[in-house]
Structures are given as C-alpha cells and as structure tokens.
Design a protein around this motif. Structure first.
Motif, mmCIF file in Angstrom:
data_model
loop_
_atom_site.group_PDB
_atom_site.id
_atom_site.type_symbol
_atom_site.label_atom_id
_atom_site.label_comp_id
_atom_site.label_asym_id
_atom_site.label_seq_id
_atom_site.Cartn_x
_atom_site.Cartn_y
_atom_site.Cartn_z
ATOM 1 N N SER A 135 -8.234 -5.427 2.236
ATOM 2 C CA SER A 135 -7.043 -5.364 1.527
ATOM 3 C C SER A 135 -5.750 -6.147 2.332
ATOM 4 O O SER A 135 -6.026 -6.497 3.322
ATOM 5 C CB SER A 135 -6.625 -3.970 1.115
ATOM 6 N N ARG A 136 -4.745 -6.452 1.370
ATOM 7 C CA ARG A 136 -3.588 -6.942 2.015
ATOM 8 C C ARG A 136 -2.186 -6.064 1.684
ATOM 9 O O ARG A 136 -2.216 -5.365 0.968
ATOM 10 C CB ARG A 136 -3.352 -8.576 1.466
ATOM 11 N N VAL A 137 -1.344 -6.405 2.654
ATOM 12 C CA VAL A 137 -0.351 -5.633 2.719
ATOM 13 C C VAL A 137 0.675 -5.928 1.382
ATOM 14 O O VAL A 137 0.891 -7.301 1.128
ATOM 15 C CB VAL A 137 0.821 -5.808 3.687
ATOM 16 N N ALA A 144 -9.382 4.070 10.964
ATOM 17 C CA ALA A 144 -9.785 5.046 10.338
ATOM 18 C C ALA A 144 -10.698 5.001 9.086
ATOM 19 O O ALA A 144 -11.528 5.586 8.835
ATOM 20 C CB ALA A 144 -8.600 6.118 10.115
ATOM 21 N N ILE A 145 -10.236 3.917 8.419
ATOM 22 C CA ILE A 145 -10.979 3.411 7.097
ATOM 23 C C ILE A 145 -11.134 1.922 7.030
ATOM 24 O O ILE A 145 -10.247 1.077 6.635
ATOM 25 C CB ILE A 145 -10.008 3.741 5.773
ATOM 26 N N PRO A 146 -12.337 1.615 7.464
ATOM 27 C CA PRO A 146 -12.560 0.228 7.670
ATOM 28 C C PRO A 146 -12.379 -0.649 6.474
ATOM 29 O O PRO A 146 -12.078 -1.940 6.494
ATOM 30 C CB PRO A 146 -13.957 0.086 8.292
ATOM 31 N N LYS A 147 -12.693 -0.189 5.449
ATOM 32 C CA LYS A 147 -12.686 -0.777 3.982
ATOM 33 C C LYS A 147 -11.211 -1.308 3.806
ATOM 34 O O LYS A 147 -11.175 -2.201 3.068
ATOM 35 C CB LYS A 147 -13.024 0.099 2.890
ATOM 36 N N MET A 181 -3.275 -1.540 12.251
ATOM 37 C CA MET A 181 -4.745 -1.526 13.097
ATOM 38 C C MET A 181 -5.298 -0.204 13.018
ATOM 39 O O MET A 181 -6.646 0.186 12.926
ATOM 40 C CB MET A 181 -4.360 -2.079 14.450
ATOM 41 N N LEU A 182 -4.583 1.217 13.359
ATOM 42 C CA LEU A 182 -5.056 2.455 13.430
ATOM 43 C C LEU A 182 -5.573 2.767 11.920
ATOM 44 O O LEU A 182 -6.703 3.263 11.922
ATOM 45 C CB LEU A 182 -3.847 3.330 13.509
ATOM 46 N N MET A 216 -6.875 -1.679 -4.741
ATOM 47 C CA MET A 216 -8.289 -1.835 -4.344
ATOM 48 C C MET A 216 -9.216 -0.652 -4.928
ATOM 49 O O MET A 216 -8.729 0.275 -5.574
ATOM 50 C CB MET A 216 -8.361 -1.951 -2.792
ATOM 51 N N PRO A 217 -10.418 -0.808 -5.064
ATOM 52 C CA PRO A 217 -11.335 0.126 -5.466
ATOM 53 C C PRO A 217 -11.191 1.497 -4.778
ATOM 54 O O PRO A 217 -10.550 1.491 -3.671
ATOM 55 C CB PRO A 217 -12.812 -0.303 -5.296
ATOM 56 N N LYS A 218 -11.552 2.568 -5.247
ATOM 57 C CA LYS A 218 -11.229 3.845 -4.729
ATOM 58 C C LYS A 218 -12.094 3.880 -3.319
ATOM 59 O O LYS A 218 -13.309 3.725 -3.216
ATOM 60 C CB LYS A 218 -11.787 5.171 -5.651
#
Length: 221
Positions: free
Chosen positions: A152-154, A145-148, A140-141, A86-88
């Motif tokens: 993304s996906r695992v 911390a980083i909503p963006k 979830m945590l 994903m983007p930085k």
C-alpha cells in the motif's frame, strides 16, 4: 470509530437530549459565587452554572488556572498516517509489546497507522509540523507487524495534540476546594478509553459509588 464522524455523533446525541451547545467561545474568567459558577467569555457574555466540568484537552493547564489550580500538562504533538484503500488485512486493533504502534483498518479499506510517534507542535502558536524520520520509523514498524502493508501507499498524514500529566495517568474527578466542579483529561488511547472514562465521571456526578482515587488531581497539588 471514524474520527471525523465522532464529533457529529456526540453533537447529535446532545441536541436530542436538549443540551444547548455553545461553540467557539473562549472562556476568559470563572468566578465562584455562592455555590454557582459565573463563566465569563472573551466577548463579554456570561453563563451561570451550578456544576462545571473542565474537559479542555491540551488546554487543561490553562483552564485549571482560572480556578487557581496550578499543575503541569504537557502537550504531545502526535502523528497519524492513513494508507490508501486496500483489501481487508485485519479486523481488530493491532499493537506490539515492545514498540510504539497502533493499527486499525476502516470499513473503506484504509489503514490508520499510529502509536505515539511525535511530530513538532505547540498550543502556544497553534503550529504543527511532521517529522519525516518518525513517519518512516512508524511505517517500518507497521510493515514489520503486518507485511501486507508493504503493498500500500500513504494517502494522508496529520498531527493531533495530546495532553499528558507528569505521571502519564488521567486526571478525573472532583476539583478540590470547589463544590460541584469536576475535571477530566489526559486520557491516552482516548478513542479506546475516553468515552468509558466519561461514563465513570458522569456516574460519579450522579452520586454513584465510583472509585476514581487513582486519577485524583490532588496527587499533583
């Protein structure tokens, strides 16, 4: 650092410094004879050393018993998650003060999500298994911390086995009752502090005035 490249980097550096590497050898016995150590491998081969360092990770309890040192080392099966590219979104290691979280993004855009959420596993049967509820809690945590990260996906999940002493502090330094025998292990945040702890032990062995009393194995004996 990239975990799958670290071993190659250390291996290359050791070989460039004329260190002989014996891989996939199982030590069955260590004899202390006239200030030397006779290391006997399971296949019958022997190696004689004037100095030894026990740095066997989760196998440290078993290895120390070869020198009749008996302490408890817990084995923690820790889960790690990697996102798709994903983007930085970050350029440093992220954690939270009141939760178990560690986030870092690699150059290729993937994000490593960890923090010590346990899975299932043991060294006795060489078995590991993920705990889905802990994977979900960890993700979830991370998204908190980083909503963006919600965009993304695992991509991948795996487990690693981590050593832990009864007080959760490392054991680093000399092994009592033996000359030129040292131990290092149970270092949490190993990729962050492990190499530096190794440097401290190396300096100690070379005779420098290094205070490792906080990590002395004697506290368990």
């Amino acid at each position: 650092v990239s975990a799958n490249q670290t071993g190659y980097a250390f291996s290359r550096a050791l070989r460039e410094n004329n260190v002989k590497i014996l891989e996939n050898y199982i030590v069955s016995e260590i004899d202390y004879i006239k200030d030397n150590y006779v290391i006997i491998f399971e296949n019958g081969e022997k190696l004689i050393a004037s100095k030894i360092i026990l740095a066997t990770g989760v196998n440290l309890e078993k290895t120390l018993k070869l020198l009749e040192i008996d302490i408890n080392i817990k084995c923690l099966p820790q889960q790690l998650i990697v996102s798709e590219r994903m983007p930085k979104i970050m350029d440093t290691v992220i954690t939270v003060a009141n939760g178990k979280l560690s986030l870092k993004q690699f150059k290729n855009g993937t994000v490593l999500i960890g923090g010590g959420w346990p899975g299932i596993g043991s060294i006795e049967d060489n078995y590991t298994e993920t705990k889905p509820e802990n994977l979900i809690g960890n993700m979830m945590l991370a998204c908190h911390a980083i909503p963006k990260l919600k965009n993304s996906r695992v991509a991948r999940v795996w487990l690693g086995l981590e050593a832990e002493t009864d007080d959760a502090l490392p054991i680093i330094g000399e092994i009592p009752h033996f000359k030129n025998a040292y131990v290092i292990g149970s270092i949490h945040s190993g990729y962050t502090s492990g190499p530096y702890m190794g440097k401290l032990l190396a300096e100690k062995i070379l005779g420098k005035d290094i205070d490792l009393s906080l990590f002395d194995i004697k506290r368990f004996l």
